[in-house]
Design a protein around this motif. Structure first.
Motif, PDB file in Angstrom:
ATOM      1  N   ALA A  86       7.660  -2.954   4.177  1.00 48.72           N
ATOM      2  CA  ALA A  86       6.457  -3.246   4.939  1.00 48.72           C
ATOM      3  C   ALA A  86       6.577  -2.461   6.245  1.00 48.72           C
ATOM      4  O   ALA A  86       7.025  -1.313   6.231  1.00 48.72           O
ATOM      5  CB  ALA A  86       6.277  -4.745   5.140  1.00 48.72           C
ATOM      6  N   LYS A 125      12.871  10.361  -1.508  1.00 46.85           N
ATOM      7  CA  LYS A 125      13.305   8.970  -1.351  1.00 46.85           C
ATOM      8  C   LYS A 125      14.740   8.747  -1.850  1.00 46.85           C
ATOM      9  O   LYS A 125      15.284   7.662  -1.674  1.00 46.85           O
ATOM     10  CB  LYS A 125      12.357   8.034  -2.116  1.00 46.85           C
ATOM     11  CG  LYS A 125      10.931   7.971  -1.569  1.00 46.85           C
ATOM     12  CD  LYS A 125      10.827   7.138  -0.314  1.00 46.85           C
ATOM     13  CE  LYS A 125       9.469   7.208   0.346  1.00 46.85           C
ATOM     14  NZ  LYS A 125       8.438   6.447  -0.328  1.00 46.85           N
ATOM     15  N   THR A 176       0.858  -1.186   0.000  1.00 44.72           N
ATOM     16  CA  THR A 176       0.000   0.000   0.000  1.00 44.72           C
ATOM     17  C   THR A 176       0.896   1.238   0.000  1.00 44.72           C
ATOM     18  O   THR A 176       2.092   1.129  -0.219  1.00 44.72           O
ATOM     19  CB  THR A 176      -0.910   0.000   1.244  1.00 44.72           C
ATOM     20  OG1 THR A 176      -0.069  -0.095   2.390  1.00 44.72           O
ATOM     21  CG2 THR A 176      -1.886  -1.158   1.221  1.00 44.72           C
ATOM     22  N   GLY A 177       0.321   2.403   0.258  1.00 47.98           N
ATOM     23  CA  GLY A 177       1.116   3.636   0.287  1.00 47.98           C
ATOM     24  C   GLY A 177       0.911   4.440  -0.986  1.00 47.98           C
ATOM     25  O   GLY A 177       0.249   3.981  -1.928  1.00 47.98           O
ATOM     26  N   GLY A 178       1.516   5.623  -0.995  1.00 45.21           N
ATOM     27  CA  GLY A 178       1.337   6.516  -2.141  1.00 45.21           C
ATOM     28  C   GLY A 178       2.029   5.985  -3.399  1.00 45.21           C
ATOM     29  O   GLY A 178       1.533   6.157  -4.520  1.00 45.21           O
ATOM     30  N   THR A 179       3.174   5.315  -3.228  1.00 41.34           N
ATOM     31  CA  THR A 179       3.979   4.919  -4.392  1.00 41.34           C
ATOM     32  C   THR A 179       3.231   4.015  -5.376  1.00 41.34           C
ATOM     33  O   THR A 179       3.244   4.298  -6.576  1.00 41.34           O
ATOM     34  CB  THR A 179       5.288   4.237  -3.923  1.00 41.34           C
ATOM     35  OG1 THR A 179       5.842   5.001  -2.857  1.00 41.34           O
ATOM     36  CG2 THR A 179       6.283   4.123  -5.063  1.00 41.34           C
ATOM     37  N   LEU A 221       1.260  -6.965   2.196  1.00 39.34           N
ATOM     38  CA  LEU A 221       2.393  -6.933   3.121  1.00 39.34           C
ATOM     39  C   LEU A 221       2.003  -6.694   4.568  1.00 39.34           C
ATOM     40  O   LEU A 221       2.595  -7.272   5.476  1.00 39.34           O
ATOM     41  CB  LEU A 221       3.332  -5.784   2.740  1.00 39.34           C
ATOM     42  CG  LEU A 221       4.265  -5.953   1.561  1.00 39.34           C
ATOM     43  CD1 LEU A 221       4.922  -4.620   1.235  1.00 39.34           C
ATOM     44  CD2 LEU A 221       5.327  -7.007   1.867  1.00 39.34           C
ATOM     45  N   ASP A 222       1.006  -5.813   4.778  1.00 37.42           N
ATOM     46  CA  ASP A 222       0.802  -5.366   6.160  1.00 37.42           C
ATOM     47  C   ASP A 222      -0.566  -4.744   6.375  1.00 37.42           C
ATOM     48  O   ASP A 222      -1.299  -4.454   5.420  1.00 37.42           O
ATOM     49  CB  ASP A 222       1.916  -4.382   6.565  1.00 37.42           C
ATOM     50  CG  ASP A 222       2.236  -3.353   5.476  1.00 37.42           C
ATOM     51  OD1 ASP A 222       1.432  -3.206   4.543  1.00 37.42           O
ATOM     52  OD2 ASP A 222       3.279  -2.704   5.559  1.00 37.42           O
ATOM     53  N   HIS A 254      12.324   1.380   5.629  1.00 33.84           N
ATOM     54  CA  HIS A 254      11.621   0.130   5.954  1.00 33.84           C
ATOM     55  C   HIS A 254      10.974  -0.508   4.729  1.00 33.84           C
ATOM     56  O   HIS A 254      10.624   0.161   3.765  1.00 33.84           O
ATOM     57  CB  HIS A 254      10.587   0.333   7.085  1.00 33.84           C
ATOM     58  CG  HIS A 254       9.379   1.132   6.716  1.00 33.84           C
ATOM     59  ND1 HIS A 254       8.611   1.796   7.648  1.00 33.84           N
ATOM     60  CD2 HIS A 254       8.773   1.361   5.528  1.00 33.84           C
ATOM     61  CE1 HIS A 254       7.601   2.389   7.051  1.00 33.84           C
ATOM     62  NE2 HIS A 254       7.677   2.139   5.754  1.00 33.84           N
ATOM     63  N   GLY A 268       7.325  -0.879  -1.650  1.00 35.17           N
ATOM     64  CA  GLY A 268       7.759   0.521  -1.647  1.00 35.17           C
ATOM     65  C   GLY A 268       8.977   0.588  -0.729  1.00 35.17           C
ATOM     66  O   GLY A 268       9.578  -0.432  -0.385  1.00 35.17           O
ATOM     67  N   ILE A 269       9.341   1.773  -0.323  1.00 36.46           N
ATOM     68  CA  ILE A 269      10.391   1.914   0.707  1.00 36.46           C
ATOM     69  C   ILE A 269      10.011   3.104   1.579  1.00 36.46           C
ATOM     70  O   ILE A 269       9.638   4.168   1.058  1.00 36.46           O
ATOM     71  CB  ILE A 269      11.804   2.061   0.068  1.00 36.46           C
ATOM     72  CG1 ILE A 269      12.879   2.242   1.161  1.00 36.46           C
ATOM     73  CG2 ILE A 269      11.876   3.201  -0.937  1.00 36.46           C
ATOM     74  CD1 ILE A 269      14.322   2.133   0.640  1.00 36.46           C
ATOM     75  N   GLY A 270      10.064   2.908   2.882  1.00 34.15           N
ATOM     76  CA  GLY A 270       9.688   3.987   3.796  1.00 34.15           C
ATOM     77  C   GLY A 270      10.797   5.030   3.902  1.00 34.15           C
ATOM     78  O   GLY A 270      11.945   4.783   3.508  1.00 34.15           O
TER      79      GLY A 270
END
Ligand code: F6R
Length: 282
Positions: free
Chosen positions: A145, A212, A36-39, A65-66, A143, A137-139
């Motif tokens: 997930a 990023k 999930t997330g914006g990416t 993932l989460d 991170h 993605g990547i936090g």
């Protein structure tokens, strides 16, 4: 690891979607790990577009993932409105394509026994034959997930506390808009572990934007460390693909090499097409 750099977010999204579509065409019953997330929003938009133009996803199985702990919905029963990742997936992807509800797996943030649930989730991934392609993605803190800095690179699906940075990032991106107070946001999540992710046969990490650039370079070209759990990409034994927009690629040192590899790969695939039409070659 292959790194593909595209001009902007839309081109990054299109390219990532094409990789996923190639897999679905060659293996219609493939198992895809979703993020999930914006990416990935643009990638999901592109997948929906491929579906409208005829792509069948009815045999595809998915594992997310989460999910935040304390919220969530049963994807098999209803699609209620909340801040869960389940709802996000429904809005951004599932309602636009023909993945069957029974083939969708998202960690259940409302589970009465989260630890037992995590073991069940791992078992379901195994039963499905493992993940063919995991989207990531990547936090901001590196991170994958919700495997926050310090999480073991062998970790499995489990409950994890979220760091302040992740809470801040996600609050600004999702909760603030919905008018939810900061202290009402869940502080724990169920997450696949890094060990679980590394078992996927193929990885597809996507990242965009200047914000990023540093962390992407740290993960791909820095040392492998649990302080940047995405650096575990360097330990993956299968095919790892990274698709970036130009802004996210600016801190990479080996950029010329990545471009060179992409060029020779495309020459090779053109030659292979010629060779494969000649059945006498091995
Ligand atoms: C989401 C997830 C997270 C995000 C990461 C980047 O399922 O696993 O690790 O991929 O936080 O989020 P965005 O894409 O919003 O920058």
């Amino acid at each position: 690891m292959k790194v593909f750099i595209r001009k902007n977010y839309d081109e990054m999204s299109r390219y990532a979607a094409e990789i996923i579509v190639d897999l679905i065409k060659t293996k219609p019953n493939c198992v895809i790990g979703l993020a999930t997330g914006g990416t990935p929003i643009g990638t999901y938009r592109e997948l929906a577009d491929f579906h409208r133009k005829g792509l069948d996803m009815s045999k595809v199985k998915t594992f997310n993932l989460d999910e935040y702990l304390g919220i969530g919905i049963d994807m098999k029963k209803s699609y209620e409105s909340d801040q869960s990742y389940a709802r996000f997936m429904y809005e951004e992807l599932f309602k636009h394509v023909n993945i069957k509800k029974e083939n969708i797996h998202i960690p259940n943030g409302l589970s009465k026994n989260p630890d037992k649930f995590c073991q069940w989730y791992e078992d379901e991934i195994k039963k499905a034959g493992g993940i063919d392609l995991q989207i990531l993605g990547i936090g901001g803190n590196g991170h994958w997930a919700f495997n926050e800095p310090g999480a073991s690179l062998y970790s499995r699906t489990r409950v994890e506390p979220l760091t302040k940075q992740t809470l801040d990032d996600n609050y600004d991106a999702f909760y603030k808009k919905a008018g939810i107070k900061r202290d009402k946001m869940p502080h724990f999540a169920i997450t696949m572990g890094i060990g679980t992710i590394l078992e996927a046969r193929n990885l597809l990490m996507i990242a965009n934007g200047k914000k990023k650039a540093k962390v992407v370079a740290r993960a791909l070209e820095g040392s492998v460390t649990s302080q940047v759990t995405a650096s575990a990409i360097q330990l993956h034994s299968g095919e790892s693909m990274v698709v970036l927009d130009k802004e996210a690629s600016t801190e990479l040192k080996n950029i010329e090499h990545y471009k060179h590899v992409e060029k020779i790969l495309s020459i090779r695939s053109k030659n292979n097409q010629k060779i494969s039409s000649d059945s006498s070659t091995v």
